[in-house]
Design a protein around this motif. Sequence first.
Motif, mmCIF file in Angstrom:
data_model
loop_
_atom_site.group_PDB
_atom_site.id
_atom_site.type_symbol
_atom_site.label_atom_id
_atom_site.label_comp_id
_atom_site.label_asym_id
_atom_site.label_seq_id
_atom_site.Cartn_x
_atom_site.Cartn_y
_atom_site.Cartn_z
ATOM 1 N N LEU A 12 0.820 -1.204 0.000
ATOM 2 C CA LEU A 12 0.000 0.000 0.000
ATOM 3 C C LEU A 12 0.860 1.263 0.000
ATOM 4 N N ALA A 13 2.010 1.234 0.670
ATOM 5 C CA ALA A 13 2.898 2.398 0.669
ATOM 6 C C ALA A 13 3.425 2.667 -0.731
ATOM 7 N N VAL A 14 3.821 1.607 -1.452
ATOM 8 C CA VAL A 14 4.322 1.785 -2.814
ATOM 9 C C VAL A 14 3.192 2.204 -3.748
ATOM 10 N N ALA A 15 2.015 1.604 -3.572
ATOM 11 C CA ALA A 15 0.875 1.935 -4.422
ATOM 12 C C ALA A 15 0.458 3.386 -4.228
ATOM 13 N N ASP A 16 0.619 3.908 -3.035
ATOM 14 C CA ASP A 16 0.259 5.300 -2.771
ATOM 15 C C ASP A 16 1.294 6.269 -3.349
ATOM 16 N N ALA A 17 2.569 5.927 -3.182
ATOM 17 C CA ALA A 17 3.626 6.837 -3.639
ATOM 18 C C ALA A 17 3.981 6.621 -5.104
ATOM 19 N N LEU A 18 3.735 5.409 -5.613
ATOM 20 C CA LEU A 18 4.160 5.020 -6.968
ATOM 21 C C LEU A 18 5.635 5.353 -7.177
ATOM 22 N N SER A 44 11.521 4.514 -3.867
ATOM 23 C CA SER A 44 12.428 5.254 -2.980
ATOM 24 C C SER A 44 11.644 6.010 -1.906
ATOM 25 N N ARG A 45 10.602 6.734 -2.346
ATOM 26 C CA ARG A 45 9.803 7.492 -1.364
ATOM 27 C C ARG A 45 9.081 6.557 -0.402
ATOM 28 N N ALA A 46 8.558 5.424 -0.919
ATOM 29 C CA ALA A 46 7.877 4.458 -0.053
ATOM 30 C C ALA A 46 8.837 3.866 0.968
ATOM 31 N N ALA A 47 10.055 3.560 0.552
ATOM 32 C CA ALA A 47 11.053 2.998 1.472
ATOM 33 C C ALA A 47 11.404 4.011 2.560
ATOM 34 N N GLU A 48 11.518 5.276 2.172
ATOM 35 C CA GLU A 48 11.822 6.319 3.153
ATOM 36 C C GLU A 48 10.686 6.459 4.163
ATOM 37 N N ARG A 49 9.436 6.413 3.679
ATOM 38 C CA ARG A 49 8.270 6.521 4.575
ATOM 39 C C ARG A 49 8.218 5.337 5.536
ATOM 40 N N LEU A 50 8.549 4.149 5.016
ATOM 41 C CA LEU A 50 8.494 2.943 5.843
ATOM 42 C C LEU A 50 9.747 2.750 6.693
ATOM 43 N N ARG A 51 10.784 3.544 6.399
ATOM 44 C CA ARG A 51 12.065 3.430 7.105
ATOM 45 C C ARG A 51 12.692 2.056 6.910
ATOM 46 N N VAL A 52 12.686 1.601 5.679
ATOM 47 C CA VAL A 52 13.368 0.362 5.306
ATOM 48 C C VAL A 52 14.245 0.663 4.092
ATOM 49 N N ALA A 53 15.200 -0.208 3.861
ATOM 50 C CA ALA A 53 16.072 -0.038 2.684
ATOM 51 C C ALA A 53 15.288 -0.332 1.413
ATOM 52 N N GLN A 54 15.575 0.414 0.343
ATOM 53 C CA GLN A 54 14.826 0.210 -0.898
ATOM 54 C C GLN A 54 14.978 -1.205 -1.455
ATOM 55 N N PRO A 55 16.207 -1.788 -1.459
ATOM 56 C CA PRO A 55 16.322 -3.163 -1.974
ATOM 57 C C PRO A 55 15.455 -4.151 -1.193
ATOM 58 N N ALA A 56 15.371 -3.950 0.137
ATOM 59 C CA ALA A 56 14.550 -4.850 0.950
ATOM 60 C C ALA A 56 13.073 -4.686 0.602
ATOM 61 N N LEU A 57 12.642 -3.448 0.367
ATOM 62 C CA LEU A 57 11.253 -3.206 -0.011
ATOM 63 C C LEU A 57 10.941 -3.835 -1.370
ATOM 64 N N SER A 58 11.822 -3.671 -2.321
ATOM 65 C CA SER A 58 11.617 -4.264 -3.653
ATOM 66 C C SER A 58 11.522 -5.782 -3.548
ATOM 67 N N ARG A 59 12.338 -6.369 -2.698
ATOM 68 C CA ARG A 59 12.310 -7.823 -2.535
ATOM 69 C C ARG A 59 10.987 -8.289 -1.913
ATOM 70 N N GLN A 60 10.454 -7.539 -0.941
ATOM 71 C CA GLN A 60 9.188 -7.898 -0.310
ATOM 72 C C GLN A 60 8.037 -7.816 -1.317
ATOM 73 N N ILE A 61 8.032 -6.789 -2.163
ATOM 74 C CA ILE A 61 6.979 -6.667 -3.169
ATOM 75 C C ILE A 61 7.094 -7.805 -4.179
ATOM 76 N N HIS A 62 8.312 -8.156 -4.563
ATOM 77 C CA HIS A 62 8.512 -9.271 -5.496
ATOM 78 C C HIS A 62 8.001 -10.571 -4.897
ATOM 79 N N ASP A 63 8.307 -10.803 -3.605
ATOM 80 C CA ASP A 63 7.842 -12.028 -2.947
ATOM 81 C C ASP A 63 6.311 -12.071 -2.896
ATOM 82 N N LEU A 64 5.679 -10.900 -2.642
ATOM 83 C CA LEU A 64 4.216 -10.847 -2.594
ATOM 84 C C LEU A 64 3.623 -11.198 -3.947
ATOM 85 N N GLU A 65 4.200 -10.651 -5.027
ATOM 86 C CA GLU A 65 3.701 -10.960 -6.364
ATOM 87 C C GLU A 65 3.879 -12.435 -6.683
ATOM 88 N N GLU A 66 4.990 -12.997 -6.269
ATOM 89 C CA GLU A 66 5.222 -14.423 -6.505
ATOM 90 C C GLU A 66 4.168 -15.264 -5.794
#
Length: 325
Positions: free
Chosen positions: A10-16, A19-41
Amino acid sequence: MELRHLRYFLAVADALNFSRAAERLRVAQPALSRQIHDLEEELGFKLFERSTTKVYLTETGRFFQQQAGKLLMQLDIVVTGAQRIAKGTTGEFRIGTAWNSSTLLIAEAARELREQNPGLSIDFVEIPDYEHTQAVRDQKLDVGFVSRFRLTPRKDIDYCLICSCAVKAILPKTHPLANQTEVRLRDLKEDRWIAIEEEEIPGFKALLTQILRPAQFTPKFGRSARSFQGMLGFVGTGEGVALLPELHLPAEPEGLRFVNTDCPPYEMCAVWSKNRTDPHVSAYLEILRRKIGAEKTAPATFNRLPSRIVPPTRTVRSRQALAAC
């Protein structure tokens, strides 16, 4: 899938923007990208279309965004509501009432409890007092009120004495014992007893029979009235005698005598479940104790009785002292 996957999505979907979503969530961008990839899988479909300059939702992703948002909103409502209940600031509180508790300060105490807990919903459930204990056990009531004569100890029920008052015989002024200071109940065994009709106060005759049992006789019932006023009227016209706790008696009318008896004091007890930890129960009983105590010139008759009933510390013989309690 875990809740964090939905929150990350939802954070990525809101910010599109990852980078901005990772900053809002206070997580590293690579970790956020990996979590979204795992969800899609796990879901089996793509949520986002990505390019070197742009991120946007797929059609499926837009639908998932709407539904996931609703799901997390409902979860927030559930969590917040549960936290408020745990703190005693909301919920439902059900109080049992009956004819013999109508003069207690039940409503006044409930009003103060509601003022202390604005989110609390309070309901009054009017059922015969002999059903209150079972209703508490069935979780249909949070607090009930039972006369001492009807109270039987149970392992899962706790109770305390709320108030105590004298029981008086109601006699016509022409009765041979009307001018006595006190009468023994057994001296009235040959009289006809006036009761309240069953549909008006269920169990009234049974309660009267129980009260008179220690005097070693079963009452001979005469006419039944539809109200206390009607009962007094029947006694006044010579139809029989009656027995009532003092807190239910009006000022002594012309033609009647309210005479003290050797009947034990009439005691009202509050009952509640030992198996529930609702903080409103103890708060309500404390308010009620304080309000009833304020109506008396001596300390309130309010004792915690975990396993048995004990005699009250004081019998209230003043109608004024219990007029509103």
